[in-house]
Design a protein around this motif. Structure first.
Motif, mmCIF file in Angstrom:
data_model
loop_
_atom_site.group_PDB
_atom_site.id
_atom_site.type_symbol
_atom_site.label_atom_id
_atom_site.label_comp_id
_atom_site.label_asym_id
_atom_site.label_seq_id
_atom_site.Cartn_x
_atom_site.Cartn_y
_atom_site.Cartn_z
ATOM 1 N N VAL A 114 40.582 31.254 55.721
ATOM 2 C CA VAL A 114 40.374 30.256 56.543
ATOM 3 C C VAL A 114 41.565 29.434 56.536
ATOM 4 O O VAL A 114 42.269 28.995 55.686
ATOM 5 C CB VAL A 114 39.154 29.269 56.206
ATOM 6 N N SER A 117 44.942 27.260 68.122
ATOM 7 C CA SER A 117 43.400 27.099 68.632
ATOM 8 C C SER A 117 43.191 25.897 69.439
ATOM 9 O O SER A 117 43.076 24.723 69.076
ATOM 10 C CB SER A 117 42.411 27.024 67.419
ATOM 11 N N THR A 123 41.141 31.281 70.390
ATOM 12 C CA THR A 123 41.480 31.510 68.979
ATOM 13 C C THR A 123 42.329 32.595 68.824
ATOM 14 O O THR A 123 41.806 33.704 69.234
ATOM 15 C CB THR A 123 40.739 30.996 67.965
ATOM 16 N N PHE A 153 42.835 33.939 65.804
ATOM 17 C CA PHE A 153 42.455 34.314 64.362
ATOM 18 C C PHE A 153 41.087 35.219 64.330
ATOM 19 O O PHE A 153 40.217 35.025 65.232
ATOM 20 C CB PHE A 153 42.094 33.188 63.587
ATOM 21 N N ARG A 154 41.314 36.349 63.766
ATOM 22 C CA ARG A 154 40.137 37.266 63.303
ATOM 23 C C ARG A 154 39.108 36.379 62.696
ATOM 24 O O ARG A 154 37.937 36.830 62.311
ATOM 25 C CB ARG A 154 40.361 38.630 63.070
ATOM 26 N N GLY A 155 39.711 35.530 61.717
ATOM 27 C CA GLY A 155 39.002 34.888 60.556
ATOM 28 C C GLY A 155 38.633 33.355 61.103
ATOM 29 O O GLY A 155 38.521 33.196 62.277
ATOM 30 N N SER A 156 38.847 32.434 60.229
ATOM 31 C CA SER A 156 38.279 31.301 60.427
ATOM 32 C C SER A 156 39.480 30.256 60.547
ATOM 33 O O SER A 156 40.641 30.297 60.284
ATOM 34 C CB SER A 156 37.577 30.678 59.519
ATOM 35 N N TRP A 157 39.415 29.085 60.920
ATOM 36 C CA TRP A 157 40.124 27.729 61.322
ATOM 37 C C TRP A 157 39.625 26.564 61.130
ATOM 38 O O TRP A 157 38.325 26.391 61.448
ATOM 39 C CB TRP A 157 40.743 28.052 62.750
ATOM 40 N N LEU A 158 40.243 25.652 60.725
ATOM 41 C CA LEU A 158 39.827 24.250 60.606
ATOM 42 C C LEU A 158 41.047 23.257 60.926
ATOM 43 O O LEU A 158 41.923 23.473 60.124
ATOM 44 C CB LEU A 158 38.883 23.808 59.297
ATOM 45 N N TYR A 159 40.936 22.458 61.894
ATOM 46 C CA TYR A 159 41.974 21.554 62.154
ATOM 47 C C TYR A 159 41.477 19.958 61.379
ATOM 48 O O TYR A 159 40.427 19.759 61.521
ATOM 49 C CB TYR A 159 42.307 21.225 63.614
#
Lengths: 305, 415, 309
Positions: A46, A58, A63, A65-71
């Protein structure tokens, strides 16, 4: 410590995990490093992002990413990483989720955040021994707003807020040493143009527990003013001139992973970039060029001793 | 159930404990620190299984709180005054993430000049952030409100963070008898945290809180947050009613005290409202038909309920323990907009500013505010807003100014 | 009021073009607004800029929905929906394209009733991002098409806007603007001022009651990975890298790792392939290839060749 999976260039990943179609500039040296890093870290990650160029990776609903993200925000991405790491630990400890659901937490910031606004949050996360990877793509200025100087801007570089005859009067902050002074688990410098060195270091960061801190010098065609096809060349020259030492800190020791046998003169690197054009035209600024060379020489003399 | 003497800070910690919180990102600030210390002692003593982490700032604290809630654990945090403002960027951000958790704010006047005692400018600065706001008048309410806040914020129709506000010193450091509900009763009232699809898991990639380009999507996300906040009006009533069943204590969105036959009303929020309650009793003994309306829920603003409470009244004494520079009292402005054009024969609103930085409001001042308002109703015209401030207080300030070597001539001219 | 829209790519000077035209209108005594449209503008990516000009003060703001004149500095953007060149064109819009094709050819392709004019794009220039003065040429052509701007004021506008730039650059801009102006001599005054929406008879906005949707749906969250591949950043490309597989030594780790966008994949035989839907045309691969097996060719030529085959 596992042995490196990357002995030769041909060991590098041949399939790429990061999606195409991002709004990063053509020839972005930051994205060049990030896509290689993502290949090594894998999709069970992430990314906790701080305001910077990569915020736009993103943009709803896209996005890469194949996984996760948090801005999060410019100042506090390491705190966002803390919240996610702790929450995952709690959930796993209490068996509320399966261990397989765990994620590697990766902070992604530019130099504006890493060297400046986010430094206290980063320092504090290292002090707390947070188990995370911190990745700074360093393009030596506030790139996303048009390349104003930041604490990472090198001496003499012209930026949109250092347009005078001498360029930026300050010196690039030694973030590697500041980070290493915290005695985190791992600190390394990398660059996208040296893929093998990068892959080995990211593998280490992936496998070591605790704070693993990475700075990737990120040649920036837009902000440094060079043709986007030269991203890799500028990156290689940063290493070969000794301006960007590739090194790592581990167990209290600093190791240089590349010691250029014969360093090229710094001007080979500088004269490719519009931001240093005033050192060559209309007249060579011999003093400034010598000053920059002297600093680089002094650094490597210290390494040798 | 047990009954104990607890400070407001102790009550807040008990509320969090009963809620079965998992995680507490913390940062010390007077007069809040006791809350996190209490929780840490319970954690250290093995009494609760939560984890507490002290961050390096409130900005980071609220980031960690939002991130953990967005990962799927129940989060509690607390701050005050400058701390709330230092975290302000993230208050707006985490509300936009739609990450529910409870943040206790212990109100304290804002700098400059820096001070310790309470008023409500700190929490009102967060008015438009997306956090719901519950304002407490007693230590019991602090405990109750923390529990209600979790149910409210975590409700899937709402999914927003909540601030529970209590006044520094007057509640935070003041002990009152507080009923502590049984854990079982609360477990029935507050189910485990389930934020549906808000989580970070290897099996379900998500990108949370991503950027948008353009006003169309931006308006959508922002307005949905507003609509979710409005949903909290009805959800609050449901939750408060269930809480009453579980605990026997009513915590309506607005407290109406002796308002039915009243011609005049005090309207105010927070701990000082109990002083207004006592003034109502005394004034009634003196022949007044007067009552008190106290919004407990401030965001969402219970506009319809307030309009009903004010309907048919002659005069309303609005006491703001805050000041919006260049405008006046925030509650007065909000009430005025709530009745403007929406009430037949609206009551006359008279604005008073009092209690800034913990400045006391005496019983006599309540009586006088009522008298001034009655006179205004007779005249049919509201007077200019008044700061509750006496000659003696100004004289005291003059003494301080003398010592501070404030220019003599200017002082004499002023006097 | 005139409503004029410039379309081009990041790096082709559309902001400057809009400012040159705005300044020229201003010098002619017009009320003016000029603005670039800000977003995530990138070199090679489609961008646009506006000019409004009128004899009375301008109160309209923001994007131009129905332009009187649309100027396209790079013809490869015309068929790209994401570039928005054709957005809001009416029968009275004049469309001016810098192109190697003829106006007739564009009429055939576009099937629209708008007047179409062309400026000849130089065939010898391979990379259209190197057309540094195309903006000035477009601004000059636009100035003539309005019929209100003299060449003298146009020149003064350029001198004012480019103050501080090297003489050579200023001179070249003036030359190109003048050339654009002269090319439109037969159409001087062709563009007509647009009107304001009438308040007497208008189509009311289709407002809705915004439905409440739970956060599960209405939070700014993407519930899947890899959705960015739907964005065709290949549109940014003006030069196309092409692998000559006869010379390729299959050291894919060089080009494939170096590609910033990860747009070079490797097949089972170890041969690299470029994803043209997403390659932005930075040409890093061309510069790193040890066997010089990757060549860059102009995108408009490559696209034309593709169309033929």
């Amino acid at each position: 410590m596992t042995e490196t999976a990357f002995k030769h260039m041909r060991d590098l990943p041949s399939t790429h995990l990061l999606g195409t179609g991002t709004p990063a500039c053509a020839g972005c040296g930051g994205l060049q490093a990030i896509h290689q890093i993502y290949d090594v870290l894998g999709k069970n990650t992430v990314f906790v992002n701080a305001a910077g160029c990569m915020t736009l990776l993103s943009v709803y609903p896209f996005t890469p990413f194949r996984g996760s993200w948090l801005y999060t925000a410019m100042a506090s991405a390491p705190a966002g990483a803390q919240g996610i790491r702790d929450a995952l630990d709690i959930l796993i400890e209490q068996k509320r989720i399966d261990k397989n659901e765990d994620l590697q937490v990766v902070v992604l910031t530019g130099d504006g955040s890493a060297y400046g606004m986010g430094l206290s949050a980063t320092s504090s996360a290292m002090e707390r021994k947070l188990d995370f990877i911190y990745l700074c793509y360093d393009n030596e200025g506030y790139g996303n707003t048009g390349q104003q100087y930041s604490d990472a801007t090198p001496h003499a570089a012209k930026t949109s807020t250092s347009t005078g005859p001498g360029g930026y009067p300050g010196f690039k902050k030694d973030l590697f040493s500041i980070w290493a002074a915290h005695k985190p688990a791992y600190v390394a410098t990398v660059i996208g143009a040296e893929s093998l060195d990068l892959a080995r270091k990211i593998q280490k960061a992936r496998d070591i527990e605790g704070p693993c801190m990475i700075i990737s010098l990120s040649p920036c065609p837009t902000g440094w003013d060079f043709d986007p096809s030269l991203t890799a060349k500028v990156g290689k020259l940063a290493v070969r001139t000794g301006i960007w030492p590739l090194k790592e800190y581990e167990n209290g020791n600093i190791t240089h992973t590349r010691k250029p046998a014969k360093r090229l003169p710094v001007e080979a690197y500088l004269n490719l970039q519009g931001r240093f054009k005033h050192l060559f035209e209309p007249k060579r600024d011999e003093k400034m060029l010598a000053d920059i060379q002297t600093q680089v020489d002094a650094y490597w003399a210290k390494v040798a001793s | 159930m047990s009954r104990k003497l607890l400070t407001g800070n102790g009550a807040a910690a008990w509320g969090a404990r009963l809620a079965g919180i998992d995680y507490i990102p913390a940062f010390p600030i007077t007069p809040q620190t006791e809350i996190i210390e209490t929780l840490e002692h319970w954690i250290g003593g093995g009494q609760i299984p939560a984890r507490l982490v002290t961050l390096e700032s409130e900005h980071s604290m609220i980031t960690a709180a939002g991130a953990a809630a967005a990962t799927g654990v129940r989060v509690f945090s607390a701050t005050s005054s400058q701390g709330l403002l230092y975290g302000m960027e993230m208050l707006y951000a985490v509300a936009g993430w739609r990450a529910p958790f409870v943040l206790v704010n212990v109100s304290r006047g804002l700098s400059a000049p820096i001070t310790l005692e309470p008023d409500h400018n700190d929490v009102l600065a967060a008015r438009d952030s997306g956090f719901l706001q519950l304002h407490c008048a007693t230590c019991q309410e602090v405990l109750d409100s923390v529990l209600i806040a979790y149910r409210l914020g975590e409700d899937l129709r709402v999914r927003l963070p909540v601030i529970v506000n209590q006044d520094g010193f007057y509640l935070s450091f003041t002990r009152e008898p507080v009923e502590i509900p049984d854990q079982q009763a609360i477990e029935a009232f507050l189910p485990p945290y389930d934020p549906e699809n808000m989580q970070f898991r290897a099996s379900a990639p998500v990108s949370q809180a991503v950027a948008v380009l353009g006003g169309g999507p931006y308006s959508y996300f922002r307005y949905e947050t507003h609509l979710a906040s409005l949903q909290a009006l009805a959800v609050y009533d449901e939750v408060a009613s269930e809480f009453e069943k579980a605990s026997g204590r009513a915590n309506p969105a607005i407290e109406c005290y002796r308002t039915d036959d009243a011609e005049y009303l005090f309207v105010m929020m927070g701990a000082f409202a109990t002083k207004a309650r006592q003034a109502v009793n005394q004034l009634r003994e003196a022949g007044w038909r007067i009552g008190l309306v106290r919004p407990r829920l401030f965001r969402p603003f219970p506009e319809e309920k307030l309009r009903r409470a004010l309907a048919g009244k002659k005069g309303v004494i609005v006491i703001d323990q805050n000041i919006s520079f260049g405008r006046g009292g925030v509650l007065h402005t909000e009430l005025a907009s709530a009745i403007l054009g929406k009430s037949e024969k609206p009551p006359l609103l008279v604005s008073f500013i009092g209690g800034l930085g913990g400045r006391d409001i005496s019983a006599e001042e309540f009586y006088e505010m009522a008298r001034v308002t009655k006179e205004a109703v007779v005249d049919g015209k509201a007077p200019e807003p008044r700061l509750l401030y006496t000659e003696t207080e100004l004289r005291e300030v003059r003494k301080l100014q003398g010592i501070a070597c404030v220019e003599r001539q200017a002082l004499e001219n002023e006097l | 009021m005139y409503r004029i829209r410039f379309h081009g790519r990041g790096g082709q000077g559309m902001k400057t073009a809009s400012r040159l035209l705005g300044a020229a209108f201003f010098l002619e005594g017009f009320a003016v607004q000029d603005a670039p449209r800000y977003g995530a503008e990138r070199r090679g990516a489609p961008i646009f800029a506006y000019v409004r000009a009128g004899k009375s003060p301008i109160f309209e703001r923001g994007i131009i929905l129905h332009p009187d004149l649309v100027i396209v500095a790079d013809d490869s953007l015309v068929p790209v929906p994401a570039a928005g060149v054709m957005a809001g064109l009416t029968d009275r819009t004049v469309l001016l394209i810098s192109t190697t094709e003829t106006a007739d050819e564009w009429r055939r392709r576009l099937h629209i009733h708008s007047a179409i004019l062309t400026l000849p794009a130089p065939r010898e220039v391979e990379d259209r991002l190197e057309l540094r003065y195309v903006g000035a040429e477009c601004a000059g052509a636009a100035a003539c098409l309005t019929g209100h701007i003299s060449k003298k004021k146009l020149e003064r506008a350029i001198l004012g806007e480019l103050e501080g730039k090297p003489q050579k650059i200023i001179h070249r801009n003036i030359e190109m603007a003048s050339e654009g102006y002269d090319r439109m001599a037969d159409h001087k005054g062709l563009v007509q001022e647009g009107t304001l929406p009438s308040a007497k008879a208008y189509t009311p906005p289709a407002w809705i009651e915004m439905p409440f949707e739970a956060a599960r749906i209405s939070s700014p969250t993407i519930h899947a990975g890899l959705t960015s591949i739907k964005v065709r950043t290949g549109l940014w490309r003006t030069m196309r890298p092409v692998i000559d597989h006869r010379h390729c030594r299959k050291c894919w780790w060089v080009c494939s790792s170096s590609c910033p966008d990860g747009a070079i994949s490797v097949n089972e035989e170890g041969a690299p392939g470029i994803d043209y839907d997403h390659c932005k045309g930075c040409l890093t691969c061309v510069s790193v290839c040890p066997s010089h097996a990757i060549k860059a060719i102009p995108e408009h030529q490559a696209a034309a060749a593709e169309e033929e085959s």
